[in-house]
Write a protein that holds these residues in place. Structure first.
Motif, PDB file in Angstrom:
ATOM      1  N   ARG A  76       0.945  -1.083  -0.061  1.00 54.91           N
ATOM      2  CA  ARG A  76      -0.041  -0.112  -0.165  1.00 54.91           C
ATOM      3  C   ARG A  76       1.021   1.273   0.020  1.00 54.91           C
ATOM      4  NH1 ARG A  76      -4.755  -1.637   4.580  1.00 54.91           N
ATOM      5  NH2 ARG A  76      -5.599  -3.116   3.103  1.00 54.91           N
ATOM      6  N   HIS A  77       0.427   2.137  -0.615  1.00 57.08           N
ATOM      7  CA  HIS A  77       1.216   3.615  -0.804  1.00 57.08           C
ATOM      8  C   HIS A  77       1.062   4.374   0.435  1.00 57.08           C
ATOM      9  CE1 HIS A  77       1.579   3.065  -5.259  1.00 57.08           C
ATOM     10  NE2 HIS A  77       0.038   2.729  -5.021  1.00 57.08           N
ATOM     11  N   PHE A  78       2.384   4.860   0.776  1.00 53.80           N
ATOM     12  CA  PHE A  78       2.282   5.769   2.109  1.00 53.80           C
ATOM     13  C   PHE A  78       3.434   6.769   1.535  1.00 53.80           C
ATOM     14  CE2 PHE A  78       2.720   7.522   6.357  1.00 53.80           C
ATOM     15  CZ  PHE A  78       1.321   7.568   6.638  1.00 53.80           C
ATOM     16  N   PRO A  79       3.169   7.577   0.501  1.00 52.37           N
ATOM     17  CA  PRO A  79       4.453   8.386   0.156  1.00 52.37           C
ATOM     18  C   PRO A  79       4.365   9.652   1.295  1.00 52.37           C
ATOM     19  CG  PRO A  79       2.339   8.842  -1.149  1.00 52.37           C
ATOM     20  CD  PRO A  79       2.085   7.655  -0.369  1.00 52.37           C
ATOM     21  N   GLN A  80       5.510  10.313   1.350  1.00 53.69           N
ATOM     22  CA  GLN A  80       5.792  11.203   2.339  1.00 53.69           C
ATOM     23  C   GLN A  80       6.471  12.374   1.624  1.00 53.69           C
ATOM     24  OE1 GLN A  80       7.107   9.257   6.244  1.00 53.69           O
ATOM     25  NE2 GLN A  80       7.774   7.965   4.617  1.00 53.69           N
ATOM     26  N   PRO A  81       5.518  13.003   0.884  1.00 53.63           N
ATOM     27  CA  PRO A  81       6.137  14.321  -0.007  1.00 53.63           C
ATOM     28  C   PRO A  81       6.909  15.201   0.812  1.00 53.63           C
ATOM     29  CG  PRO A  81       3.793  14.320   0.008  1.00 53.63           C
ATOM     30  CD  PRO A  81       4.317  13.042   0.860  1.00 53.63           C
ATOM     31  N   ASP A 152      -5.036   4.761   0.563  1.00 52.07           N
ATOM     32  CA  ASP A 152      -4.100   3.775   1.014  1.00 52.07           C
ATOM     33  C   ASP A 152      -3.170   4.594   2.039  1.00 52.07           C
ATOM     34  OD1 ASP A 152      -4.217   1.830  -0.709  1.00 52.07           O
ATOM     35  OD2 ASP A 152      -2.194   1.769  -1.587  1.00 52.07           O
ATOM     36  N   ILE A 153      -3.109   6.108   1.967  1.00 58.80           N
ATOM     37  CA  ILE A 153      -2.739   6.774   2.865  1.00 58.80           C
ATOM     38  C   ILE A 153      -3.603   6.875   4.278  1.00 58.80           C
ATOM     39  CG2 ILE A 153      -1.765   9.100   3.627  1.00 58.80           C
ATOM     40  CD1 ILE A 153      -0.822   9.400   0.400  1.00 58.80           C
ATOM     41  N   ALA A 154      -4.769   7.144   4.061  1.00 63.18           N
ATOM     42  CA  ALA A 154      -5.790   7.222   4.983  1.00 63.18           C
ATOM     43  C   ALA A 154      -5.771   5.895   5.897  1.00 63.18           C
ATOM     44  CB  ALA A 154      -7.207   7.551   4.537  1.00 63.18           C
ATOM     45  N   SER A 155      -5.911   4.903   5.178  1.00 68.31           N
ATOM     46  CA  SER A 155      -5.924   3.677   5.743  1.00 68.31           C
ATOM     47  C   SER A 155      -4.658   3.324   6.781  1.00 68.31           C
ATOM     48  CB  SER A 155      -5.993   2.185   5.043  1.00 68.31           C
ATOM     49  OG  SER A 155      -4.850   1.937   4.172  1.00 68.31           O
ATOM     50  N   GLY A 156      -3.439   3.885   6.359  1.00 64.28           N
ATOM     51  CA  GLY A 156      -2.308   3.850   6.933  1.00 64.28           C
ATOM     52  C   GLY A 156      -2.173   4.482   8.148  1.00 64.28           C
ATOM     53  N   MET A 157      -2.759   5.929   8.297  1.00 66.58           N
ATOM     54  CA  MET A 157      -2.831   6.765   9.288  1.00 66.58           C
ATOM     55  C   MET A 157      -3.751   6.140  10.279  1.00 66.58           C
ATOM     56  SD  MET A 157      -2.678  10.367   7.056  1.00 66.58           S
ATOM     57  CE  MET A 157      -2.756  11.197   8.526  1.00 66.58           C
TER      58      MET A 157
END
Length: 193
Positions: A76-81, A152-157
């Motif tokens: 799953r994506h979790f980019p940290q721009p 994906d980011i929201a699910s990770g958070m």
């Protein structure tokens, strides 16, 4: 579920809130004894090293009696721009490649070259993978996959992820060493109960 030692700082947020589902990028079956979920960022050097480790663990599982169907890997994506300026675009590149049936090939390419993620680099990778480069670049420019990446980011958070790589083994946060041996042991323990 594995009895993986959890970091006290995670508090109640040590479980994977959104379980793996059909739209996830995965290698293996959701019916596997162990489902390993990674939240990753393509500019994160540790994510590249971890992918090499996970591939070695997959080969180890395939070579044993546990077999290929005993491990499912989900990315799953979790980019940290805020720290990796090209991470969001790299995530979009894998999604654009996925639309043409080449997610894992692009995934591996980007993890291999985390410092070469400019537009020209991405176009070169797409060409090497035999993609329709015009469509690939158009999808990235039009931000076609922003919602998917943001999901994906929201699910990770929601699961307490704040940095990458972040791993969950059978839905439980894994916080021990990311080297081959400790990760293999944790996955093997989870496969037995």
């Amino acid at each position: 579920m594995s009895n993986v030692i959890l970091n006290d700082a995670l508090g109640d947020r040590h479980q994977l809130v959104v379980p793996p589902f059909e739209q996830d990028h995965r290698q293996g079956s959701f019916n596997a004894r162990v489902v390993l979920v990674e939240y990753g960022d393509y500019q994160c050097p540790q994510c590249g090293r971890l992918y090499t480790t996970i591939m070695a663990i997959q080969r180890q599982f395939e070579a044993t009696l546990l077999g290929r169907d005993s491990l499912c890997f989900v990315f799953r994506h979790f980019p940290q721009p805020q720290i990796h300026l090209q991470a969001q675009k790299a995530a979009a590149a894998t999604e654009a490649a996925s639309a043409q049936g080449r997610f894992w090939q692009m995934h591996e390419m980007l993890l291999k070259y985390p410092q070469a993620l400019g537009d020209g680099d991405l176009a070169e990778y797409a060409d090497k993978l035999g993609l329709d480069v015009t469509q690939f670049l158009r999808d990235i420019a039009r931000k076609v996959y922003v919602d998917r990446i943001n999901r994906d980011i929201a699910s990770g958070m929601d699961s307490g992820v704040v940095s990458t790589p972040a791993l969950f083994i059978n839905g439980v946060r894994y916080v021990d060493a990311l080297e081959f041996e400790p990760l293999l042991v944790a996955i093997a323990k989870a496969s037995y109960g």
